[in-house]
Design a protein around this motif. Structure first.
Motif, PDB file in Angstrom:
ATOM      1  N   LEU A 121     196.620  11.589  85.521  1.00 27.59           N
ATOM      2  CA  LEU A 121     195.624  10.855  84.738  1.00 27.59           C
ATOM      3  C   LEU A 121     196.142  10.567  83.335  1.00 27.59           C
ATOM      4  O   LEU A 121     195.916   9.480  82.786  1.00 27.59           O
ATOM      5  N   ILE A 169     198.469   7.691  83.561  1.00 25.18           N
ATOM      6  CA  ILE A 169     197.740   6.427  83.699  1.00 25.18           C
ATOM      7  C   ILE A 169     197.156   6.002  82.359  1.00 25.18           C
ATOM      8  O   ILE A 169     197.284   4.853  81.934  1.00 25.18           O
ATOM      9  N   TRP A 170     196.537   6.982  81.688  1.00 29.16           N
ATOM     10  CA  TRP A 170     195.905   6.672  80.407  1.00 29.16           C
ATOM     11  C   TRP A 170     196.934   6.144  79.421  1.00 29.16           C
ATOM     12  O   TRP A 170     196.719   5.146  78.746  1.00 29.16           O
ATOM     13  N   PHE A 198     196.564   2.246  80.116  1.00 25.81           N
ATOM     14  CA  PHE A 198     195.505   1.841  79.192  1.00 25.81           C
ATOM     15  C   PHE A 198     196.049   1.554  77.810  1.00 25.81           C
ATOM     16  O   PHE A 198     195.807   0.505  77.237  1.00 25.81           O
ATOM     17  N   VAL A 255     197.142   0.279  86.962  1.00 29.66           N
ATOM     18  CA  VAL A 255     196.456   1.567  87.026  1.00 29.66           C
ATOM     19  C   VAL A 255     196.764   2.299  88.321  1.00 29.66           C
ATOM     20  O   VAL A 255     196.825   3.516  88.366  1.00 29.66           O
ATOM     21  N   LEU A 304     186.641   9.702  85.346  1.00 27.63           N
ATOM     22  CA  LEU A 304     188.037  10.088  85.511  1.00 27.63           C
ATOM     23  C   LEU A 304     188.964   9.250  84.647  1.00 27.63           C
ATOM     24  O   LEU A 304     189.912   9.748  84.064  1.00 27.63           O
ATOM     25  N   LEU A 305     188.685   7.957  84.546  1.00 27.86           N
ATOM     26  CA  LEU A 305     189.604   7.088  83.813  1.00 27.86           C
ATOM     27  C   LEU A 305     189.008   6.661  82.479  1.00 27.86           C
ATOM     28  O   LEU A 305     189.294   5.587  81.975  1.00 27.86           O
ATOM     29  N   GLY A 335     189.620   7.843  79.666  1.00 27.22           N
ATOM     30  CA  GLY A 335     190.550   8.001  78.549  1.00 27.22           C
ATOM     31  C   GLY A 335     190.110   9.089  77.593  1.00 27.22           C
ATOM     32  O   GLY A 335     189.700  10.158  78.017  1.00 27.22           O
ATOM     33  N   LEU A 350     187.713  16.382  80.786  1.00 29.76           N
ATOM     34  CA  LEU A 350     188.966  16.566  81.516  1.00 29.76           C
ATOM     35  C   LEU A 350     189.922  17.508  80.804  1.00 29.76           C
ATOM     36  O   LEU A 350     190.580  18.326  81.428  1.00 29.76           O
TER      37      LEU A 350
END
Lengths: 383, 356
Positions: free
Chosen positions: A151, A154-155, A159, A166, B314-315, B317, B324
């Motif tokens: 995660l 991905i972030w 992002f 993603v 979850l995403l 950020g 998280l």
């Protein structure tokens, strides 16, 4: 060598049979059968249930069913998926397995190389800040909670930096109206990678006896091959689509690599430290060889053997890491399939996926053994 | 004559257990000095002690300071209300604020521009009442984090004990007897080494209702018969040929007597070292399975991330970092702490890795 290979292949077949037997009896030990699904359904009379049981052969004695199960497994018939009915499990595996194999192979090779080079350096510069930073950093990467790490990746990369997608396997917008299926493109990518590595290996093999100043030929050859491959792909209509898949592949591979390389690094360090105490290192130094030659040619080559041995353990680690990573990045490979099938209780597919993982692990193990055979001269003289 | 006998008398009068204790203390001090030489091990130990402190503090806080209705890690709930001013009416929401106002409309609150309305906020950000905020279901994150620590330790310790008991016994027996026993257990270990644990446990999680205790036993058995046995057996082979084993046999010791009183005590340092690595594995596996939602547990670090995932955070950020980050960091820290201690112990047990 041939005898060694034959023995190992027989072992693999035996281990697979043992594995399938264990799986069968594990499934057998569970209460109930498929007809229990309809227990609460008044529209399905007992006769219909009986028919289901008879049709699937569930009323036969356990020995017969076991033999039947093994016969089907040997034929490659793993049953029909419940969720993707009426697709066969084998069909789903055939579609998705290459994706996992590519992810696994790339991550294993890159992480082994990276871990070996860094571990070598780490042992050489014993003590000081460098060692603490590398050991603590390596330990954190080795023990990091992989889903969480995925995660974060991905972030950070999708992002914040916007470099990579993603997740997923391809970008559907780009693929609408594509003249070929994604699997065709993917299989060609795989084929190219295999051919390219074979050619590089051949090149390496034929140039290894050249004197050092002629080695430039080797690098020129590798560069030529790379340029030729990229040229062929760019010219073909597959080019942009292949690029899209590769773009999606980068982040999962990076994640598995970062998680897996630390184990190799820390182990190479230990192995190097033990090797550095040997007398031949002292001799090499006494001869006045440069530090780089002593490190790379005398110490690292001998330190490599235990690292390759433990790669077997590392393989299981990479497979596990790959399964988690596939799930986080929604990479539609066998790991994600196993988890989805387990969560939706699609038992035939889950068992099929686990069988695939076992086969992958066994064959990866075999390849490592063959590698070891070539690396260790003592094995060669025996075999 | 009597003066010469005096030192021997004093030795004889000292009870045996005291002599043994003194020897053990001396050995411990020597090993501690070796262990402390490596700062990495100390860092790991400090982190473990920190987590033990957290685990012990939770029941105390729950008993005296925290209201169980609010702070219970599983069924606690805190209604956190915040006041927001309605700014304007939007028909086509494009920003986050506009989405929130559109949500108000959805609940038929009919806010007017300029009104101050009170809405429920969950997950709530960290505040003085909830140091790490609340989760999407309104439960205190810090309380969940501390509550889970105890079960993680128990899981790790049970798994490590099972592993070590199996691996040490099998390793010693296989090395001592050799032959068929040896071949059989080593082939089993080979098979288990190749199989990655996570896929097997995922399928098990689908088939049976996995609880924490089951998981500890399964991990213990799988790693006990697997890789740990191989390492302990190779150590047992080097101990087996030492003169004191021969002496014990000449003195008439039976096979089992030799295994349990002479062979196994010499394997225990290595077993202890591998306990550390098993704890890391067990905590990691539990977290992964809980995250996938395949475990039957009330609360655990993996489940905290699973809740954040199933509620769609979850995403998100950094916006909802407290959902998280604490759980993920706790898993990573505790796993690496045990691993670091294991590595430092490795340098104590294995003299070839030492600096001198």
């Amino acid at each position: 060598m041939l005898r060694f290979l034959a023995v190992r292949l027989v072992q693999i077949v035996l281990l697979l049979l043992v594995f399938q037997t264990l799986l069968f009896f594990m499934l057998e030990a569970l209460p109930g059968d498929i007809s229990n699904q309809f227990i609460g359904n008044p529209d399905i009379p007992p006769e219909a249930k009986q028919k289901i049981i008879e049709r699937l052969g569930l009323d036969k004695p356990i020995g017969e069913r076991y033999l039947n199960y093994l016969r089907n497994f040997v034929r490659g018939d793993l049953g029909v998926s419940y969720v993707f009915y009426p697709r066969e499990v084998m069909d789903i595996i055939r579609e998705r397995a290459p994706r996992t194999i590519v992810l696994f192979t790339t991550a294993t090779l890159v992480s082994f190389y990276l871990g070996f080079v860094l571990g070598k350096q780490l042992a050489w510069r014993r003590g000081g800040l460098y060692e603490y930073v590398a050991t603590i950093g390596g330990t954190i990467l080795y023990t990091v909670f992989t889903p969480w790490f995925g995660l974060i990746m991905i972030w950070l990369f999708s992002f914040k930096l916007g470099l990579f997608p993603v997740g997923g396997f391809l970008n559907p917008q780009k693929w609408s109206g594509a003249p070929m299926s994604a699997n065709t493109v993917f299989n060609r990518i795989m084929l190219t990678a295999v051919v390219l590595s074979a050619l590089v290996t051949v090149l390496y093999y034929f140039t290894r006896k050249l004197s050092p100043w002629k080695r430039e030929v080797r690098w020129a050859g590798v560069a030529l091959l790379l340029v030729a491959t990229i040229g062929i792909w760019a010219a073909s209509p597959y080019g942009p689509y292949a690029l899209d898949i590769l773009h999606h592949l980068v982040l999962p591979v990076l994640t598995v690599t970062l998680v897996a390389f630390a184990g190799t690094m820390l182990l190479t360090r230990n192995s190097m430290l033990e090797t550095l105490r040997e007398d031949y290192i002292l001799t090499a130094r006494a001869k006045g060889l440069s530090e780089k030659v002593v490190r790379d040619k005398h110490a690292a080559r001998n330190a490599m053997l235990p690292v390759v041995t433990s790669l077997v353990l590392g393989l299981a680690f990479v497979i596990s890491g790959g399964i988690i990573t596939e799930t986080i990045f929604s990479w539609p490979g066998m790991g994600q399939t196993l988890l989805q099938a387990s969560l939706t209780e699609d038992i035939p597919l889950a068992v099929g996926a686990l069988t695939f993982v076992a086969v992958l692990a066994l064959f990866a193990h075999l390849i490592v053994d063959i590698l070891y055979f070539y690396l260790d001269p003592r094995m060669r003289s025996q075999g | 004559m009597s003066q010469a006998a005096e030192p021997f008398d004093s030795i004889r009068t000292e009870p045996l257990w005291r002599v043994r204790l003194k020897l053990a203390w001396k050995g411990f001090r020597k090993n501690w000095a070796l262990f402390a030489e490596n700062k990495i091990g100390i860092i790991g130990l400090v982190i473990i002690v920190m987590f033990i402190f957290m685990a012990l503090l939770h029941p105390i806080l729950m008993g005296w300071l925290w209201d169980p209705n609010v702070y219970d890690p599983v069924i606690g709930y805190d209604e956190i209300l915040i006041e927001k001013q309605v700014v304007e009416e939007v028909t086509e929401p494009t920003t986050q604020v506009q989405v929130e106002i559109a949500e108000l409309d959805y609940f038929h609150l009919n806010p007017q521009v300029g009104d101050t309305i009170t809405i429920l906020e969950q997950p709530a950000p960290p505040s003085s009442k909830h140091v790490l905020g609340t989760d999407p279901l309104g439960r205190d994150v810090l309380s969940q984090l501390m509550y889970s620590t105890t079960s993680e330790f128990l899981l790790g310790i049970v798994a490590a004990l099972v592993t070590v008991i199996i691996a040490t016994t099998i390793g010693a027996v296989a090395a001592y007897f050799g032959g068929f026993v040896d071949t059989f257990f080593m082939r089993v270990a080979d098979l288990l080494i190749i199989m990655p644990l996570i896929p097997v446990l995922i399928l098990m999680g689908a088939l049976i209702n996995l609880q924490l205790f089951h998981l500890a036993i399964i991990i213990g058995i799988l790693s006990g018969f697997g890789g740990t046995t191989l390492i302990i057996k190779s150590q047992a082979l080097t101990v087996k040929v030492k003169p004191f084993i021969e002496a014990a046999r000449v003195a008439g010791g039976s096979d089992w007597h030799i295994i349990f009183t002479h062979l196994i005590p010499n394997l225990l340092p290595l077993s202890f070292l591998y306990m550390m690595f098993t704890v890391t594995t067990a905590i990691f596996l539990e977290a992964v399975l809980s995250f996938f939602g395949l475990m039957d547990v009330n609360m655990s670090w993996g489940l905290m991330i699973n809740v954040a995932q199933s509620q769609g955070y979850l995403l998100s950020g950094t916006r909802y970092w407290w959902l998280l980050f604490p759980a993920g960091a706790a898993i990573t820290l505790l796993c690496s702490a045990f691993y670091l201690v294991g590595r430092a112990l490795d340098e104590v047990v294995n003299p070839r890795l030492r600096r001198r």
